[in-house]
Design a protein around this motif. Structure first.
Motif, PDB file in Angstrom:
ATOM      1  N   LYS A  22      51.415  43.238  27.568  1.00  0.00           N
ATOM      2  CA  LYS A  22      51.020  43.183  26.020  1.00  0.00           C
ATOM      3  C   LYS A  22      49.263  43.814  26.650  1.00  0.00           C
ATOM      4  O   LYS A  22      48.560  44.500  26.226  1.00  0.00           O
ATOM      5  N   LYS A  23      49.129  43.018  27.090  1.00  0.00           N
ATOM      6  CA  LYS A  23      47.817  44.012  28.283  1.00  0.00           C
ATOM      7  C   LYS A  23      47.304  44.599  28.943  1.00  0.00           C
ATOM      8  O   LYS A  23      46.313  44.967  28.295  1.00  0.00           O
TER       9      LYS A  23
ATOM     10  N   PRO B  57      48.472  47.941  28.931  1.00  0.00           N
ATOM     11  CA  PRO B  57      47.705  49.188  28.668  1.00  0.00           C
ATOM     12  C   PRO B  57      46.699  49.688  28.569  1.00  0.00           C
ATOM     13  O   PRO B  57      45.895  50.695  28.074  1.00  0.00           O
ATOM     14  N   SER B  58      45.749  48.268  27.789  1.00  0.00           N
ATOM     15  CA  SER B  58      44.126  48.305  27.282  1.00  0.00           C
ATOM     16  C   SER B  58      43.527  47.998  28.847  1.00  0.00           C
ATOM     17  O   SER B  58      42.196  47.895  28.170  1.00  0.00           O
ATOM     18  N   ILE B  59      43.998  47.769  29.946  1.00  0.00           N
ATOM     19  CA  ILE B  59      43.347  48.200  31.032  1.00  0.00           C
ATOM     20  C   ILE B  59      43.026  49.360  31.402  1.00  0.00           C
ATOM     21  O   ILE B  59      44.008  50.136  31.910  1.00  0.00           O
ATOM     22  N   LYS B  60      41.928  49.803  31.273  1.00  0.00           N
ATOM     23  CA  LYS B  60      41.148  51.239  32.149  1.00  0.00           C
ATOM     24  C   LYS B  60      41.014  50.948  33.281  1.00  0.00           C
ATOM     25  O   LYS B  60      39.574  51.013  33.225  1.00  0.00           O
ATOM     26  N   GLU B  61      41.877  51.011  34.114  1.00  0.00           N
ATOM     27  CA  GLU B  61      41.405  50.887  35.413  1.00  0.00           C
ATOM     28  C   GLU B  61      41.870  51.487  36.415  1.00  0.00           C
ATOM     29  O   GLU B  61      43.230  51.753  36.116  1.00  0.00           O
TER      30      GLU B  61
ATOM     31  N   LYS C 157      43.266  46.878  38.569  1.00  0.00           N
ATOM     32  CA  LYS C 157      43.927  46.391  37.257  1.00  0.00           C
ATOM     33  C   LYS C 157      45.086  45.411  37.541  1.00  0.00           C
ATOM     34  O   LYS C 157      44.945  44.753  36.384  1.00  0.00           O
TER      35      LYS C 157
ATOM     36  N   LYS D 126      42.564  42.069  36.983  1.00  0.00           N
ATOM     37  CA  LYS D 126      41.942  42.051  36.113  1.00  0.00           C
ATOM     38  C   LYS D 126      43.119  41.463  35.223  1.00  0.00           C
ATOM     39  O   LYS D 126      42.810  40.359  34.489  1.00  0.00           O
TER      40      LYS D 126
ATOM     41  N   TYR E 296      43.470  37.831  33.731  1.00  0.00           N
ATOM     42  CA  TYR E 296      43.924  37.106  32.132  1.00  0.00           C
ATOM     43  C   TYR E 296      45.299  36.025  31.674  1.00  0.00           C
ATOM     44  O   TYR E 296      44.122  35.082  31.366  1.00  0.00           O
TER      45      TYR E 296
END
Length: 162
Positions: free
Chosen positions: A121-122, A124-128, A134, A137, A141
């Motif tokens: 779930k997390k 796709p929201s990490i723009k790295e 990535k 991060k 999380y």
């Protein structure tokens, strides 16, 4: 002009017991939460301890039941890991034996599936752009959610999220 408030008058034991029973019937509570509530009503130590005993005898208050409900609720609803759940229970002053008993109620398969779900779930929201950053991060999380770091890195190795 300052308004003078009358000092809090402690309710009699019968009224306090009724309030505590209602407080416990609404939702599972730890002994410490009930103690805090009773102290906020203005009761003294001896009265509080007597009421706690009455609540336990009346099955309104059960620390083991609270610990299991808390652990499973935080795991299933918020997808917390075992470390964060254990910290929450320690904060509520639940004994260590009951904490481990509550955590043992979470099945290992369900736990690993939840970790996968958190990462999936997390991701796709990490723009790295850099896959290493990535991964860091994502791991950070999941660890913040209370999952063990070795499980997190194993899950990241075996997944295709990066």
């Amino acid at each position: 002009m300052q308004s003078k408030q009358a000092p809090l008058k402690a309710p009699d034991k019968k009224t306090a017991l009724a309030k505590a029973e209602h407080f416990c019937a609404y939702q599972e509570r730890s002994q410490q939460e009930v103690r805090d509530k009773l102290y906020s009503l203005g009761l003294h130590h001896q009265d509080v301890e007597e009421l706690i005993t009455e609540l336990i005898q009346g099955n309104f208050l059960n620390e083991e039941r609270f610990a299991c409900t808390y652990a499973l609720g935080k795991f299933r609803m918020k997808l917390w890991g075992k470390l964060k759940i254990a910290e929450g229970l320690k904060f509520k002053r639940v004994p260590p034996g009951l904490i481990s008993k509550a955590l043992s109620r979470i099945s290992e398969d369900e736990y690993l599936s939840a970790l996968e779900a958190v990462l999936t779930k997390k991701a796709p929201s990490i723009k790295e752009a850099d896959p290493f950053r990535k991964k860091q991060k994502l791991a950070q999380y999941a660890i913040q959610k209370g999952y063990e770091s070795d499980l997190v890195f194993d899950a990241l190795k075996s997944s295709n999220l990066l």
